[in-house]
Design an enzyme around this catalytic site. Structure first.
Site, PDB file in Angstrom:
ATOM      1  N   GLU A  96       0.841  -1.192   0.000  1.00  0.00           N
ATOM      2  CA  GLU A  96       0.000   0.000   0.000  1.00  0.00           C
ATOM      3  C   GLU A  96       0.876   1.240   0.000  1.00  0.00           C
ATOM      4  OE1 GLU A  96      -2.466  -0.307   3.506  1.00  0.00           O
ATOM      5  OE2 GLU A  96      -2.761  -2.429   3.136  1.00  0.00           O
ATOM      6  N   LYS A 129       2.349   4.522   1.353  1.00  0.00           N
ATOM      7  CA  LYS A 129       2.512   5.093   2.697  1.00  0.00           C
ATOM      8  C   LYS A 129       2.268   6.596   2.601  1.00  0.00           C
ATOM      9  CE  LYS A 129       5.505   5.067   6.719  1.00  0.00           C
ATOM     10  NZ  LYS A 129       5.384   6.501   7.008  1.00  0.00           N
ATOM     11  N   ASP A 160       1.802  10.451   3.445  1.00  0.00           N
ATOM     12  CA  ASP A 160       2.530  11.337   4.335  1.00  0.00           C
ATOM     13  C   ASP A 160       1.557  12.367   4.890  1.00  0.00           C
ATOM     14  OD1 ASP A 160       4.657  12.304   5.671  1.00  0.00           O
ATOM     15  OD2 ASP A 160       5.565  13.326   3.970  1.00  0.00           O
ATOM     16  N   TYR A 174      -7.013   2.616   5.588  1.00  0.00           N
ATOM     17  CA  TYR A 174      -6.253   1.417   5.216  1.00  0.00           C
ATOM     18  C   TYR A 174      -6.294   0.269   6.217  1.00  0.00           C
ATOM     19  CZ  TYR A 174      -3.041   4.171   8.078  1.00  0.00           C
ATOM     20  OH  TYR A 174      -2.503   4.936   9.072  1.00  0.00           O
ATOM     21  N   LYS A 203      10.753   2.759   2.501  1.00  0.00           N
ATOM     22  CA  LYS A 203      10.704   4.208   2.281  1.00  0.00           C
ATOM     23  C   LYS A 203      11.252   4.621   0.914  1.00  0.00           C
ATOM     24  CE  LYS A 203      10.314   6.806   5.621  1.00  0.00           C
ATOM     25  NZ  LYS A 203       9.808   7.238   6.917  1.00  0.00           N
ATOM     26  N   CYS A 255      15.443  46.204 -11.298  1.00  0.00           N
ATOM     27  CA  CYS A 255      14.938  44.991 -11.935  1.00  0.00           C
ATOM     28  C   CYS A 255      16.043  44.375 -12.805  1.00  0.00           C
ATOM     29  CB  CYS A 255      13.727  45.331 -12.796  1.00  0.00           C
ATOM     30  SG  CYS A 255      13.210  43.970 -13.855  1.00  0.00           S
ATOM     31  N   CYS A 268      14.928  44.858 -16.768  1.00  0.00           N
ATOM     32  CA  CYS A 268      14.784  46.141 -17.457  1.00  0.00           C
ATOM     33  C   CYS A 268      15.516  47.277 -16.756  1.00  0.00           C
ATOM     34  CB  CYS A 268      13.313  46.502 -17.619  1.00  0.00           C
ATOM     35  SG  CYS A 268      12.505  46.873 -16.064  1.00  0.00           S
ATOM     36  N   CYS A 288       8.429  45.050 -10.065  1.00  0.00           N
ATOM     37  CA  CYS A 288       8.924  45.900 -11.136  1.00  0.00           C
ATOM     38  C   CYS A 288       7.671  46.447 -11.812  1.00  0.00           C
ATOM     39  CB  CYS A 288       9.750  45.104 -12.143  1.00  0.00           C
ATOM     40  SG  CYS A 288       9.968  45.985 -13.700  1.00  0.00           S
ATOM     41  N   CYS A 331       8.971  45.836 -19.512  1.00  0.00           N
ATOM     42  CA  CYS A 331       9.979  44.958 -18.927  1.00  0.00           C
ATOM     43  C   CYS A 331       9.977  43.626 -19.690  1.00  0.00           C
ATOM     44  CB  CYS A 331       9.642  44.740 -17.458  1.00  0.00           C
ATOM     45  SG  CYS A 331      10.710  43.583 -16.627  1.00  0.00           S
TER      46      CYS A 331
HETATM   47 ZN   LIG Z   1      11.578  44.931 -15.050  1.00  0.00          ZN
END
Ligand SMILES: [Zn+2]
Length: 668
Positions: free
Chosen positions: A114, A116, A118, A225, A313, A407, A410, A425, A430
């Site tokens: 099965e 596992k 998390d 399960y 695992k 930025c 640009c 920005c 840009c």
């Molecule tokens: Zn920019």
């Protein structure tokens, strides 16, 4: 109705709701529309409101309790919830199998494999098929009572189906869907709240809320399960257990398999290692169990771990590496995010060179410095992220990173709005923003133009072949130039042309999504398309027109108006219109929600299960018209108990008379 009848009626509605819940959430095969479900649910609520003496704890209406607890009650499990021994390699797994086989005295052992999950392990107790209590695993002996919070999870049945046992303790894992994780953190970020580091923490944090209303708002799910304790059934194998749980109405993973040879388990494991990232849940391995329950008993438990099961695992998904630098990435709305540049590291089979850092505050709050050794986490196909630094790794060569002022694309000044976590920005020219905007424009939920990604877009922009989204529709005039670019070629070019031509047919709502107006996703776009019908109506709409639509607030309304007040955007839209992209919904397929479009209704009499206001809002939601009187142009008269004079008028004027049941059928 007599009290007895009312109780029966309430019970029958509950049974129907439970059945439809199962069809919807577990079997994915609903038999009724959401509206009909709502009607059913509201009829239960109104009956229970009138007759509170018939409210029971297992009623679907009680999924959200108003009681807020100040702490969790402790709760002793009916039988211990064991932990599992781990193994990390094929050899370790085969060693476990051999040991277990020898101990069992059999020549061969069937094995159930099965996923596992998390998440957070929980135990749920059913008495005579009714959910009465649920708790977290805690230390395996004593857990926390989270009954009210578990009730809010729609995939946990409140009432079991079929052949229910006297008492049943069921075990499962509560999870938070991966697909909603980033979105959830994103909204926490905008509210200035702390972020969850992974879906498991979020699942645990959501289930351990003292106010179950908070839990109800989170998209928790469960996979079941095992059976911990039960009276009144005759289960012989783990495989039986899984199928039995399914038959009672629980959500059981369909990835479980029964094998007769350990090599089959290894193959199963290897397949999952490759494919698990496509699933909408986090998993950290495979649980292998001896199938025969009697043999499980004989094998018994050593310490806290049963001998008959093992967690095989998945390869580690966290690694430590060096944070070499931090660079900036510019999004389509101008939002600038810091990106960690890492010493390349193998995490769970993938080489990771970059990782997410969310925003500047995240770097400050986690005290991250250039040259730090950092823990990087990769959960499935989510972008890897830096989780923390390793304090022992600091040698004095680390230094603070300072957010650049310009930025990177640009060169215009980066700004940070008061009270916001994001840096922006705001330049309208840009290139980095434009590339991301076009990437969004061609994406699947938007124009769905195939074969063009950020790489191709960058080349086209950097070579001054396109300047905006609309230029994509005029590639033909630059064909020779394009097919001579590195890695392009004629075949690819012709495929693009086909896909670009196709994209002119996508619905108006998706064109709206494609424009990339901040806060306008598909749902909002569909509401706009239905109500405004064309781009001209939308541009002409006032803020009031906009906010009077469902789920459009001032923020979205402002964003839309702001977008169309920009000359560049207006120019782009006009250019797109001239290429033949659809900017009205006149040829869209009739969508489900306008089923009653243009039909005129009148209502007479009273109805058992819902009131008139509900009916009116259903008709309006579906595009129909309701008038208070009947006329010759009325299409349908909905007739309930004790109808008035409208019925006579309808009869003599050939207006179609329908019952509530027939009305519901119309809406389906
Ligand atoms: Zn920019």
């Amino acid at each position: 109705m007599k009290l007895n009848d009312i109780e029966q009626k309430i019970k029958s509605i509950r049974d129907q709701i439970n059945r439809h819940n199962h069809l919807y959430y577990i079997s994915n095969s609903p038999e009724i529309s959401d509206i009909e479900y709502d009607i059913l649910f509201r009829s239960l609520l109104s009956l229970e409101e009138k007759f509170p003496e018939f409210i029971t704890s297992d009623s679907p209406s009680q999924r959200i309790s108003s009681a807020v607890s100040s702490e969790f009650k402790q709760f002793e499990h009916m039988s211990p919830m064991y932990s599992l021994a781990n193994c990390f390699s094929e050899k370790e797994f085969l060693d476990w199998y051999k040991r277990t086989l020898d101990l069992s005295g059999y020549g061969q052992l069937d094995l159930v494999s099965e996923v596992k999950f998390d998440g957070l392990a929980v135990s749920m107790i059913y008495e005579k098929g009714i959910f009465v209590r649920g708790s977290t695993r805690g230390n395996g002996i004593i857990g926390e009572d989270v009954t009210n919070n578990l009730r809010t999870i729609k995939t946990i049945p409140m009432v079991l189906m079929g052949n229910v046992p006297e008492t049943l303790e069921v075990r499962g894992e509560v999870i938070f869907p991966k697909s909603k994780f980033d979105q959830f953190n994103e909204s926490r970020k905008t509210e200035g709240l702390s972020l969850y580091s992974n879906p498991r923490n979020l699942a645990a944090g959501s289930l351990r809320q003292l106010d179950s209303k908070v839990t109800a708002e989170r998209s928790l799910d469960i996979f079941v399960y095992g059976v911990g304790y039960s009276i009144g059934n005759d289960l012989k194998t783990q495989w039986n257990v899984l199928n039995y749980l399914k038959s009672l109405g629980f959500k059981v993973s369909n990835l479980s398999s029964l094998f007769v040879k350990p090599q089959e388990v290894i193959d199963f494991y290897n397949t999952l290692v490759d494919s698990i990232s496509n699933e909408d849940f986090s998993a950290d391995g495979v649980v292998v169990k001896v199938n025969n329950l009697e043999v499980q008993q004989q094998l018994g438990v050593v310490g806290k771990d049963p001998r008959w099961a093992i967690a095989y695992k998945f390869p580690s998904i966290k690694s430590v590496t060096k944070l070499k630098n931090i660079e900036l990435s510019v999004g389509r709305t101008g939002r600038i995010s810091p990106v960690a540049i890492l010493e390349p590291v193998n995490i769970g089979g993938a080489i990771v060179r970059q990782a997410s850092l969310h925003n500047f505050d995240y770097i400050v709050n986690n005290d991250l410095k250039i040259n730090d050794l950092v823990v990087v986490e990769r959960a499935g196909d989510v972008i890897p992220k830096v989780v923390s630094f390793v304090p022992e790794g600091r040698k004095g060569v680390e230094f603070e990173w300072i957010f650049p002022e310009e930025c990177p694309s640009c060169g215009s000044k980066i700004i940070r709005l008061e009270g916001e976590s994001a840096h922006l920005c705001i330049s309208s020219s840009c290139p980095a923003q434009l590339k991301r905007l076009i990437e969004h424009f061609v994406s699947k939920p938007a124009m769905n133009i195939e074969g063009i990604g950020i790489k191709q877009i960058s080349i086209l922009i950097d070579n001054h072949i396109i300047y905006n989204q609309a230029d994509l529709f005029d590639l033909d005039s630059k064909k020779d130039e394009i097919i001579n670019l590195n890695g392009f070629g004629e075949k690819r070019f012709n495929n693009w042309q086909k896909s670009i031509e196709e994209s002119k047919k996508v619905a108006f709502s998706r064109v709206l999504v494609a424009l990339g107006i901040p806060h306008v996703g598909l749902e909002t776009a569909e509401i706009i398309s239905r109500n405004f019908k064309s781009i001209n109506n939308l541009i002409a709409a006032s803020e009031l027109d906009l906010v009077s639509l469902p789920s459009i607030g001032p923020k979205v309304a402002y964003s839309i108006q702001n977008y169309f007040s920009n000359e560049d955007n207006k120019y782009l839209v006009n250019q797109l219109i001239s290429t033949g992209v659809r900017f009205d919904n006149s040829t869209d397929n009739m969508v489900v929600d306008s089923k009653l479009h243009g039909l005129k209704f009148a209502i007479t009499g009273s109805f058992d299960n819902y009131n008139r206001a509900d009916l009116v809002s259903i008709i309006k939601d579906l595009g129909g018209i309701v008038s208070s009187s009947v006329s010759k142009t009325t299409n349908y008269l909905i007739t309930g108990d004790n109808p008035g004079s409208k019925l006579d008028f309808a009869k003599s004027n050939e207006v179609k008379i329908i019952s509530i049941k027939e009305f519901i059928e119309l809406t389906l």
